[in-house]
Design an enzyme around this catalytic site. Structure first.
Site, PDB file in Angstrom:
ATOM      1  N   ASP A  36       0.820  -1.211   0.000  1.00 43.51           N
ATOM      2  CA  ASP A  36       0.000   0.000   0.000  1.00 43.51           C
ATOM      3  C   ASP A  36       0.851   1.258   0.000  1.00 43.51           C
ATOM      4  O   ASP A  36       2.046   1.225   0.293  1.00 43.51           O
ATOM      5  CB  ASP A  36      -0.906   0.019   1.233  1.00 43.51           C
ATOM      6  CG  ASP A  36      -2.142  -0.839   1.058  1.00 43.51           C
ATOM      7  OD1 ASP A  36      -2.401  -1.285  -0.066  1.00 43.51           O
ATOM      8  OD2 ASP A  36      -2.848  -1.068   2.066  1.00 43.51           O
ATOM      9  N   LYS A  58      -3.715   3.624  -2.586  1.00 45.65           N
ATOM     10  CA  LYS A  58      -4.930   4.400  -2.802  1.00 45.65           C
ATOM     11  C   LYS A  58      -4.693   5.833  -2.338  1.00 45.65           C
ATOM     12  O   LYS A  58      -4.042   6.081  -1.335  1.00 45.65           O
ATOM     13  CB  LYS A  58      -6.109   3.820  -2.032  1.00 45.65           C
ATOM     14  CG  LYS A  58      -6.439   2.367  -2.343  1.00 45.65           C
ATOM     15  CD  LYS A  58      -7.678   1.941  -1.570  1.00 45.65           C
ATOM     16  CE  LYS A  58      -7.967   0.458  -1.747  1.00 45.65           C
ATOM     17  NZ  LYS A  58      -7.030  -0.378  -0.998  1.00 45.65           N
ATOM     18  N   MET A 173      -7.552   9.792   9.160  1.00 44.65           N
ATOM     19  CA  MET A 173      -7.771  10.444   7.859  1.00 44.65           C
ATOM     20  C   MET A 173      -8.953  11.408   7.914  1.00 44.65           C
ATOM     21  O   MET A 173      -9.843  11.373   7.064  1.00 44.65           O
ATOM     22  CB  MET A 173      -7.989   9.406   6.760  1.00 44.65           C
ATOM     23  CG  MET A 173      -6.818   8.465   6.564  1.00 44.65           C
ATOM     24  SD  MET A 173      -5.355   9.336   5.968  1.00 44.65           S
ATOM     25  CE  MET A 173      -4.251   7.956   5.688  1.00 44.65           C
TER      26      MET A 173
END
Length: 486
Positions: A36, A58, A173
């Site tokens: 990731d 992502k 986030m």
């Protein structure tokens, strides 16, 4: 075909030393790694040289691979009989979708293990000087996603329970939803004066923080354009930061260093720089290709008067080759020399006295062991290749992504060969922007390195007389005004 196995591994929050022992062992035996964006790419250095690396990162506004595709790819690679590591930032069980990936493997009857990692909701606050629990400030702690699967991405939470029942809350986030988070916590009973801290890129040297309260943190973040990846920590415990802030006091904190790499072994210098708080990008990544041993040279080993080793790796390879060939080391009568202090050290560790190349007399029957770059310089010498070292092109897109997200402010050139490497493999191949060498502080280790840099048009800010790791750390720990050209 025998079925493989998957390891769903938590890479930790960023600092490479925070990965678990079990996680690192899985990386070292992997045949395929699906990694990731938030897994530190430096961990991929520990993978075998023939390991297949697949980026699954992502970003909020785009997906390289959607989750369903990742699940299918994970299953497909395990069905090929491969040892597959799914490397995920933080802990795979904390907003890491490990449940979906494990379910896909289980539904296909495939073997897997889940390896926990250190989650950023705990580690980022600690690296900012804030424990998430404390007897005087809070006995309850919650980790909360700041996004959900709804159309607007605003989580539907028990705001009343969070505001009145939890002492400290870590939102993951949550920057884009800060106004929404603050508004709901205040509306449901949290004081507007409750301290809040935003921690971006926690545990990296590029860690940034922003402090405020529930009433003003959203406006502050907008004013400075604060972005993810970040943890939003809410609670009175934030006040401990003033006393306990330790990581940001390291002498090289804030240094984002591009270190020119010429060997395949783990760099002691890189490790030392990281120990003192720096982020280190080693460029390029090399891999070794074995070559058949030259039996004619092996048979003449007792005849040589001087043996010059071009790298620490060549020392290890040479002695292994002659041992495998049945040559008694006592038959080697030559004096040993190394092209660098690291090569000399490698010989010392084998129990041999050695000198650096510059002290080698011009005459004598000579053998060069390792890299053929020195064959032209010593055209009277014979060459003994132990392996061929080539740039691992699989890491090129990885470096591109690292340089996009990092803000390199320092370049360290350990040797004249490192200067050549940074130009030929980085600048000329347009992996490293030429502008980076103009905007960064350039530190050369040794006079010869400084001269080589100038020949290539690089103007050093500092040329160290003593080319060792302690001198580099001491140099970089000084104030910018003291880093004058020498």
């Amino acid at each position: 075909m025998e079925k493989g196995k998957a390891f769903l591994v938590g890479a930790g929050p960023g600092d490479v030393q925070l990965i678990t022992v079990k996680g690192l062992e899985a990386i070292k035996k992997a045949e395929v790694i699906l990694y990731d964006r938030l897994a530190n790419p430096k961990l991929l250095d520990y993978a075998p040289s023939d390991c297949e690396l697949i980026y699954c990162g992502k970003l909020p506004d785009r997906h390289v691979l959607r989750q369903e595709m990742i699940n299918d790819l994970l299953v497909a690679k395990v069905l090929e009989g491969k040892i597959v590591v799914r490397l995920k930032g933080g802990d795979p069980g904390v907003f890491g979708r490990v449940g979906e990936e494990a379910a896909a493997l289980a539904e296909n009857g495939l073997s897997f293990e889940i390896v926990p990692g250190i989650t950023s909701g705990l580690s980022a606050p600690l690296y900012a000087g804030i424990p998430v629990t404390h007897r005087e400030f809070g006995e309850s702690f919650a980790v909360v996603t700041a996004h959900d699967k709804s159309e607007n991405g605003q989580p539907n939470l028990d705001w009343k329970g969070l505001a009145t029942g939890i002492d400290t809350i870590a939102f993951y986030m949550g920057i884009s939803n800060l106004p929404y988070i603050s508004e709901n916590l205040i509306k449901n009973g949290k004081s507007p004066d409750t301290p809040v801290i935003l921690i971006q890129w926690g545990t990296f040297s590029r860690q940034q923080t922003l402090e405020g309260t529930l009433s003003n943190i959203a406006a502050k973040a907008k004013e400075v354009n604060f972005t993810n990846p970040a943890i939003t920590l809410v609670g009175d415990i934030v006040s401990l930061r003033e006393k306990l802030n330790w990581f940001e006091k390291k002498p090289l904190f804030g240094k984002q260093i591009l270190l020119a790499r010429t060997g395949t072994e783990e760099s002691e210098l890189a490790r030392e720089l990281m120990e003192h708080g720096a982020d280190v990008i080693e460029f390029p990544k090399w891999k070794k290709i074995s070559v058949p041993a030259d039996q004619a040279v092996i048979s003449r080993i007792p005849e040589y008067e001087q043996i010059l080793f071009t790298s620490p790796e060549s020392v290890k390879e040479f002695f292994q080759i002659i041992f495998d060939a049945g040559v008694d080391i006592r038959k080697v009568k030559a004096d040993f020399y190394g092209c660098s202090t690291k090569s000399v050290k490698a010989l010392n560790e084998k129990g041999f006295f050695a000198e650096v190349e510059g002290k080698m007399p011009p005459a004598g029957k000579m053998l060069i062991v390792g890299n053929s770059d020195f064959a032209q310089k010593y055209n009277h010498a014979e060459m003994f290749l132990t392996s061929i070292k080539v740039v691992d092109e699989q890491f090129t897109p990885i470096f591109n992504r690292i340089l996009e997200e990092a803000s390199v402010n320092t370049v360290v050139l350990p040797s004249s060969r490192a200067v050549k490497t940074i130009i030929e493999e980085g600048i000329m191949k347009e992996i490293i922007p030429q502008q980076l060498l103009k905007t960064s502080k350039i530190v050369c280790m040794g006079v010869r390195t400084g001269e080589a840099a100038i020949e290539y048009g690089i103007v050093p800010d500092k040329v160290l007389e003593s080319p060792d790791k302690t001198a580099v750390v001491n140099c970089l720990a000084r104030k910018e005004s003291e880093l004058a050209f020498v």
